[in-house]
Motif scaffolding. Structure first.
Motif, PDB file in Angstrom:
ATOM      1  N   PRO A 213       6.017 -17.207   3.710  1.00  0.00           N
ATOM      2  CA  PRO A 213       5.811 -16.224   2.664  1.00  0.00           C
ATOM      3  C   PRO A 213       5.859 -14.791   3.207  1.00  0.00           C
ATOM      4  CG  PRO A 213       3.730 -17.263   3.248  1.00  0.00           C
ATOM      5  CD  PRO A 213       4.787 -17.970   4.014  1.00  0.00           C
ATOM      6  N   ALA A 214       6.321 -13.898   2.335  1.00  0.00           N
ATOM      7  CA  ALA A 214       6.354 -12.481   2.693  1.00  0.00           C
ATOM      8  C   ALA A 214       5.436 -11.730   1.744  1.00  0.00           C
ATOM      9  CB  ALA A 214       7.779 -11.959   2.569  1.00  0.00           C
ATOM     10  N   LEU A 215       4.919 -10.624   2.230  1.00  0.00           N
ATOM     11  CA  LEU A 215       4.065  -9.795   1.387  1.00  0.00           C
ATOM     12  C   LEU A 215       4.649  -8.391   1.361  1.00  0.00           C
ATOM     13  CD1 LEU A 215       1.209  -9.672  -0.083  1.00  0.00           C
ATOM     14  CD2 LEU A 215       0.508  -8.412   1.938  1.00  0.00           C
ATOM     15  N   ALA A 216       4.764  -7.825   0.166  1.00  0.00           N
ATOM     16  CA  ALA A 216       5.337  -6.479   0.073  1.00  0.00           C
ATOM     17  C   ALA A 216       4.347  -5.512  -0.548  1.00  0.00           C
ATOM     18  CB  ALA A 216       6.613  -6.521  -0.760  1.00  0.00           C
ATOM     19  N   LEU A 217       4.220  -4.367   0.071  1.00  0.00           N
ATOM     20  CA  LEU A 217       3.464  -3.264  -0.531  1.00  0.00           C
ATOM     21  C   LEU A 217       4.488  -2.308  -1.122  1.00  0.00           C
ATOM     22  CD1 LEU A 217       0.922  -1.520  -1.062  1.00  0.00           C
ATOM     23  CD2 LEU A 217       1.293  -0.492   1.190  1.00  0.00           C
ATOM     24  N   LEU A 218       4.460  -2.176  -2.443  1.00  0.00           N
ATOM     25  CA  LEU A 218       5.412  -1.302  -3.121  1.00  0.00           C
ATOM     26  C   LEU A 218       4.686  -0.089  -3.663  1.00  0.00           C
ATOM     27  CD1 LEU A 218       7.478  -4.015  -5.031  1.00  0.00           C
ATOM     28  CD2 LEU A 218       7.840  -3.082  -2.732  1.00  0.00           C
ATOM     29  N   VAL A 219       5.084   1.069  -3.196  1.00  0.00           N
ATOM     30  CA  VAL A 219       4.371   2.303  -3.571  1.00  0.00           C
ATOM     31  C   VAL A 219       5.367   3.360  -4.014  1.00  0.00           C
ATOM     32  CG1 VAL A 219       2.153   2.215  -2.363  1.00  0.00           C
ATOM     33  CG2 VAL A 219       4.207   2.596  -1.039  1.00  0.00           C
ATOM     34  N   SER A 220       5.390   3.634  -5.307  1.00  0.00           N
ATOM     35  CA  SER A 220       6.347   4.634  -5.791  1.00  0.00           C
ATOM     36  C   SER A 220       5.632   5.599  -6.730  1.00  0.00           C
ATOM     37  CB  SER A 220       7.515   3.944  -6.495  1.00  0.00           C
ATOM     38  OG  SER A 220       7.079   3.377  -7.699  1.00  0.00           O
ATOM     39  N   GLY A 221       6.436   6.400  -7.433  1.00  0.00           N
ATOM     40  CA  GLY A 221       5.846   7.363  -8.347  1.00  0.00           C
ATOM     41  C   GLY A 221       5.255   6.702  -9.580  1.00  0.00           C
ATOM     42  N   GLY A 222       5.796   5.558  -9.947  1.00  0.00           N
ATOM     43  CA  GLY A 222       5.343   4.894 -11.166  1.00  0.00           C
ATOM     44  C   GLY A 222       4.547   3.625 -10.911  1.00  0.00           C
ATOM     45  N   VAL A 227       2.879  -7.527  -3.623  1.00  0.00           N
ATOM     46  CA  VAL A 227       3.681  -8.627  -4.159  1.00  0.00           C
ATOM     47  C   VAL A 227       3.833  -9.734  -3.119  1.00  0.00           C
ATOM     48  CG1 VAL A 227       5.922  -9.251  -5.158  1.00  0.00           C
ATOM     49  CG2 VAL A 227       4.976  -6.970  -5.556  1.00  0.00           C
ATOM     50  N   LEU A 228       3.511 -10.940  -3.533  1.00  0.00           N
ATOM     51  CA  LEU A 228       3.703 -12.098  -2.672  1.00  0.00           C
ATOM     52  C   LEU A 228       5.070 -12.698  -2.984  1.00  0.00           C
ATOM     53  CD1 LEU A 228       2.381 -14.132  -0.643  1.00  0.00           C
ATOM     54  CD2 LEU A 228       1.729 -15.470  -2.648  1.00  0.00           C
ATOM     55  N   ILE A 343      -3.333  -5.669   4.551  1.00  0.00           N
ATOM     56  CA  ILE A 343      -3.648  -6.559   5.684  1.00  0.00           C
ATOM     57  C   ILE A 343      -4.498  -7.739   5.190  1.00  0.00           C
ATOM     58  CG2 ILE A 343      -4.759  -6.713   7.969  1.00  0.00           C
ATOM     59  CD1 ILE A 343      -2.385  -4.800   7.970  1.00  0.00           C
ATOM     60  N   ARG A 344      -5.453  -7.431   4.326  1.00  0.00           N
ATOM     61  CA  ARG A 344      -6.320  -8.505   3.823  1.00  0.00           C
ATOM     62  C   ARG A 344      -5.490  -9.558   3.058  1.00  0.00           C
ATOM     63  NH1 ARG A 344      -9.826  -8.631  -0.434  1.00  0.00           N
ATOM     64  NH2 ARG A 344      -9.886  -6.396  -0.809  1.00  0.00           N
ATOM     65  N   ALA A 345      -4.587  -9.081   2.219  1.00  0.00           N
ATOM     66  CA  ALA A 345      -3.732 -10.020   1.467  1.00  0.00           C
ATOM     67  C   ALA A 345      -2.815 -10.778   2.418  1.00  0.00           C
ATOM     68  CB  ALA A 345      -2.915  -9.261   0.427  1.00  0.00           C
ATOM     69  N   ALA A 346      -2.282 -10.077   3.402  1.00  0.00           N
ATOM     70  CA  ALA A 346      -1.363 -10.716   4.357  1.00  0.00           C
ATOM     71  C   ALA A 346      -2.077 -11.848   5.080  1.00  0.00           C
ATOM     72  CB  ALA A 346      -0.841  -9.689   5.352  1.00  0.00           C
ATOM     73  N   LYS A 347      -3.335 -11.602   5.439  1.00  0.00           N
ATOM     74  CA  LYS A 347      -4.101 -12.651   6.137  1.00  0.00           C
ATOM     75  C   LYS A 347      -4.399 -13.808   5.191  1.00  0.00           C
ATOM     76  CE  LYS A 347      -6.242  -9.997   9.815  1.00  0.00           C
ATOM     77  NZ  LYS A 347      -7.382  -9.193  10.215  1.00  0.00           N
ATOM     78  N   GLU A 348      -4.858 -13.475   3.986  1.00  0.00           N
ATOM     79  CA  GLU A 348      -5.225 -14.545   3.054  1.00  0.00           C
ATOM     80  C   GLU A 348      -4.035 -15.450   2.738  1.00  0.00           C
ATOM     81  OE1 GLU A 348      -7.213 -13.402  -0.609  1.00  0.00           O
ATOM     82  OE2 GLU A 348      -6.789 -15.384  -1.467  1.00  0.00           O
ATOM     83  N   TYR A 349      -2.881 -14.851   2.562  1.00  0.00           N
ATOM     84  CA  TYR A 349      -1.707 -15.649   2.170  1.00  0.00           C
ATOM     85  C   TYR A 349      -0.839 -16.041   3.369  1.00  0.00           C
ATOM     86  CZ  TYR A 349      -3.018 -14.768  -2.617  1.00  0.00           C
ATOM     87  OH  TYR A 349      -3.703 -14.741  -3.800  1.00  0.00           O
ATOM     88  N   LYS A 350      -1.360 -15.779   4.563  1.00  0.00           N
ATOM     89  CA  LYS A 350      -0.662 -16.157   5.809  1.00  0.00           C
ATOM     90  C   LYS A 350       0.796 -15.681   5.805  1.00  0.00           C
ATOM     91  CE  LYS A 350      -3.617 -20.090   6.860  1.00  0.00           C
ATOM     92  NZ  LYS A 350      -4.688 -19.731   5.924  1.00  0.00           N
TER      93      LYS A 350
END
Ligand code: KG4
Ligand code: ZN
Length: 424
Positions: A213-222, A227-228, A343-350
């Motif tokens: 699994p991959a984890l994405a942090l998406l940060v934009s203007g809107g 996202v897992l 980081i917390r989500a990344a750890k929880e979802y491995k």
């Protein structure tokens, strides 16, 4: 597979053409063109993006940006002279006249675009493409519609399949494009002549082969989303902002501090100057909203209000003097919350792979802290940050997303959806 992609969700008119080859899961990419025409200067006067103005500009720009993209991609698109002179609908032979009628219907609500389309695009010889990808949402509805209708008209005119793409998926996939050592620089000169942002993305790029699994942090203007991803196109939003997006907070705080629009880059530049200040102030402490909440949601509106109250308490003179410190504390607060929850989500979802995307991914502190914290806390995870030139809105990320997740759709079934979410 050669994809032409179109992005008009906000204030950038962008078109790219990319060629994919090799295995389904780990393709190679060749970027034939990647054009971004920014309206940022126009909207800066209003302190933010004005949707209908953005639409008008997209209508004006789309045909020009397309011509430029085709030229850069070295497509031979000129038809024999006699056909060019026949471009007016009335003088076209029967079949083509019918085609123009349908295009008039598709672009019925895009009067300016229709005019330009008939003049500049209809006479072209169809380029060899396998698909046209277009951002259909989320974004500003009027801006999205301009791109979607343009794509529908093109797909119809050239008989090319159409692939609607989610804008946030685009930001997510932007991190998969990494500069290859073979990559060739594009000339700055040609960018300037077209009023484009400097780009460094022509030629060969490598596409990351993601381990799930991959984890994405998406940060934009809107948007601000964690996202897992369990596979290509398999998205689940773990958390999102309950009010302002991270970029929006940067923009609003920048405005409070008297900086121009867009505020993100200006505010982080100001924060960097804080270490040159000789003054310190223990008054400048801002909250870390929802840092310890058990969920993966965010909230940045209270942080913005805290800055507003702080500047009121300090008064004009002191605020002016301490501006870099306020900017730094604000940036620290946003970055701390974003990184900690990621980081917390990344750890929880491995998570095996961590991705960053969106306009705020240009923020240096965010990039550094994310990489450093991951190195310490999850040394085996792979972290990919988008190239600086692909953090903002661009069409290249839409082509890459279409390649991995795209589903062709009948052009009459494709429409803009301003509020669509990943995983819908
Ligand atoms: O992804 P994007 O280009 O457009 C949207 O889809 O919203 O994101 C634009 C946002 C703006 O709010 C802008 O201020 C922010 O990204 N931004 C930054 C930086 N560069 C752009 N925020 C913080 N630091 C930056 N260096
Ligand atoms: Zn965006």
């Amino acid at each position: 597979m050669r994809i032409l992609s179109i992005e008009t969700s906000c204030d950038e008119t962008a078109i790219a053409i990319a060629e994919f080859s090799g295995p389904q899961k780990s393709p190679k990419i060749k970027i034939l063109s990647n054009i971004v025409s920014s309206q940022v200067k126009l909207h800066a006067k209003f302190g933010g993006v004005v949707p209908n103005l953005a639409k008008r500009e997209h209508q004006k720009n789309l045909p020009l940006v397309l011509l430029r993209a085709l030229k850069e991609g070295r497509f031979s698109i000129s038809k024999p002279q006699f056909l060019i002179s026949n471009q007016i609908q009335k003088s076209l032979p029967g079949r083509q006249a019918g085609k123009v009628q349908k295009i008039e219907k598709i672009l019925g609500r895009e009067a300016e675009l229709l005019k330009q389309f008939k003049k500049r695009i209809v006479p072209l010889a169809p380029p060899k493409l396998d698909a046209i990808a277009v951002t259909y949402g989320p974004g500003l509805a009027p801006a999205l519609w301009a791109g979607v209708n343009f794509a529908r008209a093109l797909a119809y005119l050239w008989g090319t399949p159409l692939i609607p793409v989610n804008h946030m998926a685009g930001h997510l996939y932007s991190a998969l494009l990494q500069a290859s050592p073979r990559h060739s620089e594009r000339s700055e000169e040609s960018n300037r002549s077209f009023g484009l942002r400097p780009q460094d993305d022509r030629g060969q790029y490598d596409i990351v082969n993601v381990s799930f699994p991959a984890l994405a942090l998406l940060v934009s203007g809107g948007h601000t989303e964690l996202v897992l991803m369990r596979g290509h196109g398999k998205f689940k939003i773990l958390g999102e902002t309950l009010d302002d997006a991270a970029g929006e907070a940067f923009d609003k705080v920048a405005r409070i501090l008297g900086l121009g629009y867009p505020g993100g880059p200006a505010l982080s530049a100001l924060a960097e100057r804080s270490n040159q200040l000789l003054v310190t102030s223990n008054k400048i402490k801002l909250p870390r909203p929802m840092l310890n909440s058990k969920d993966y949601n965010f909230s940045f509106s209270g942080l913005k209000t805290a800055v507003l109250y702080l500047t009121r308490d300090l008064g004009l003179q002191k605020t002016k003097k301490l501006r870099p410190l306020i900017a730094k504390e604000f940036q620290d607060a946003v970055v701390e919350v974003l990184v900690s929850k990621t980081i917390r989500a990344a750890k929880e979802y491995k998570a095996k792979t961590i991705l960053l995307g969106g306009g705020v991914a240009a923020n240096k502190l965010l990039r550094e802290r994310l990489v450093d914290t991951l190195k310490k806390g999850m040394p085996l995870a792979l972290c990919y940050l988008p190239l600086a030139s692909l953090t903002g809105d661009n069409a290249l990320m839409i082509a890459v997303t279409a390649r991995f997740t795209g589903k062709k759709k009948a052009l009459d079934k494709v429409g803009a959806d301003a509020n669509v979410k990943l995983g819908d």
